[in-house]
Motif scaffolding. Sequence first.
Motif, PDB file in Angstrom:
ATOM      1  N   LEU A  42       1.298   5.077   0.867  1.00 39.32           N
ATOM      2  CA  LEU A  42       0.632   5.979   1.800  1.00 39.32           C
ATOM      3  C   LEU A  42       0.759   7.434   1.395  1.00 39.32           C
ATOM      4  O   LEU A  42      -0.032   8.268   1.812  1.00 39.32           O
ATOM      5  N   THR A  43       1.801   7.760   0.618  1.00 38.41           N
ATOM      6  CA  THR A  43       2.042   9.160   0.251  1.00 38.41           C
ATOM      7  C   THR A  43       2.510   9.215  -1.200  1.00 38.41           C
ATOM      8  O   THR A  43       2.885   8.202  -1.782  1.00 38.41           O
TER       9      THR A  43
ATOM     10  N   THR B 167      -2.698   3.750   7.920  1.00 44.06           N
ATOM     11  CA  THR B 167      -3.896   3.635   7.082  1.00 44.06           C
ATOM     12  C   THR B 167      -3.806   4.578   5.884  1.00 44.06           C
ATOM     13  O   THR B 167      -4.638   4.526   4.984  1.00 44.06           O
ATOM     14  N   GLY B 168      -2.802   5.487   5.900  1.00 44.94           N
ATOM     15  CA  GLY B 168      -2.673   6.490   4.842  1.00 44.94           C
ATOM     16  C   GLY B 168      -3.363   7.798   5.205  1.00 44.94           C
ATOM     17  O   GLY B 168      -3.275   8.775   4.479  1.00 44.94           O
TER      18      GLY B 168
ATOM     19  N   ARG C  31       0.861  -1.193   0.000  1.00 45.52           N
ATOM     20  CA  ARG C  31       0.000   0.000   0.000  1.00 45.52           C
ATOM     21  C   ARG C  31       0.891   1.236   0.000  1.00 45.52           C
ATOM     22  O   ARG C  31       1.795   1.335   0.831  1.00 45.52           O
TER      23      ARG C  31
END
Lengths: 439, 172
Positions: free
Chosen positions: A377-378, A416-417, A375
């Motif tokens: 996140l940024t 979780t982002g 995943r």
Amino acid sequence: MVRFLTLLAALWLMALPVQAQNGPLRITIDEGVIEPLPFAVPDFVAESAAAQQMAQQIARVVAADLTGTGLFREIPQDAFISQITSFNSPVQFADWRAINAQALIAGAVSMEGDGRVSVKFRLYDVFAGQEMGAGLQFDGTEQGWRRIAHKVADAVYSRITGEAPYFDSRVVFVAESGPKGERQKRLAVMDYDGANVQYLTDSRSIVLAPRFSPSGDRILYTSYETGFPRIHVLDVASVGRRVLENQPGTMSFSPRFSPDGQTVIYSLTQGGNTDIYRMPIAGGAPQRLTSAPSIETAPSFSPDGSQIVFESDRSGNQQLYIMPASGGEPRRISFGPGRYGTPVWSPRGDLIAFTKQSKGRFHIGVMRTDGSEERLLTASFLDEGPTWAPNGRVIMFTRETQGAGGQSSLYSVDITGRNLKRVRTETGASDPSWSPLQN
Amino acid sequence: MKILARAVMLTSVLALAACTNPDRFGSGNDVNLGANTGAGAIVPGSANDPASPAYFQQTVGDRVLFAVDQSTLTPEARTVLDGQANWLMQNSDYTAVIEGHADEQGTREYNLALGARRANAVQEYLVSKGVAGSRLRVVSYGKERPIELCSDEACYAKNRRAVTVLAAGLSS
């Protein structure tokens, strides 16, 4: 009759939150909190005249810690119907329910003349009309008041989220000043929220990528003090430092402690080739862990000390690999498009944070230790160098803006982002490394 | 005695390296290299003195450039390095520190390793052309010392470099 029904409906509606609060007050973070939990934290009660200012300040730091997570929302003090004027008086729950404060934090501060500070607090589940956990008291010093506030907030955060705490922690980083082509860099340490900055080196030599020891008492970093990149170890309390490794004709960098603090893993460059080594922090013969003509760097131990994640460009570009802590055949774990670097094992052991470079953008991301469930996140012009909060919920990293006026600063993001935000520092800042939770 | 001499030499190299500025002889210099200033105009130490560091930097060329994520020497780079090797062999009083650099499009530690690869490629080439390896040291600055500051390929191309920085009077 109509009027009575309306009233009944209103009562029924008001009762709804109480129904929803069957069971203890709790935020389960993994279920995707969208609505932050409203809480109230009145100024703590000053139990001596001298404690007046500190009683306010502590409440402010507690509130900032909680709202800073993105999981809590503070109800402003001017909305309060009642005040907490005595730590032991019964709480008027109806007054706090009326402003929809689901959690209430009440505290008191007393100061002895000798610089000792004593802080007690209670956490209330307002809609259940009862205390949540037992009241706690923290004793400390006047100068250490922010740490006490962080400990109060840590207790509240842990009780409501069920997660381990992280506010009472520090971050070592590189403080930056001067123009991009001639950046001055100093080692600095601060509280996790940017307060209490202390500079550990001057700016005569470039310093890079510091890393805290597992007990927070020492820092490994790379410095050009000898004219060449070399790993140094610095004692936080005395600020004394020494070169760890000084083999002529080589460069050493990218150090990291083992979980027991006894061993350092790092990169050594010799004849243009960079490999990973380990050596006892006390000194002794280095042991070579990788032996390839490619670049092997950025090693990080698993929390149990049995494995090392690192980056290598043996496949043609930077990718992530895991090998046994004593060396041996590495197993590649990153397979997506783009380049992966700076892997860091989470303190919980479940995830690996990394920097990903893809299509001219940089990302901070996480994946499971087998490489699955990646995943991002940024995303920005340049994000790099993640470091984990002690509880493995939050990641701090460097973000650099583009162009001749480009500046570095520290950001944090929830795994979780959500809740991406800048960490305030008085200078430019890069290469953060989060300490463990303080004792 | 021999050990002492080596130690002195080593610390001198370190001291010089510590204050290394990639552009020490750089753009502030007004010497016009294109103009022939006529007979007998050689000022010792100036850029038209072939034995001067300024000449090495400006006329021989003190740096070579690299492609993205590469440390392979281009034909242009080899030509420059041939000139550096000749100069170093004619001016044996000098040692050199070869500084490897990377552009900002990479992570910090990887770029340190990449800069080391580039500096090493230059060192190996110079040695292959006859320069004594003992006169050369390498250091990588990764992306820490860009010479061009924009965030475009025009700047990145100039930052992906290895610079041969002379240190005077250390050869024995």
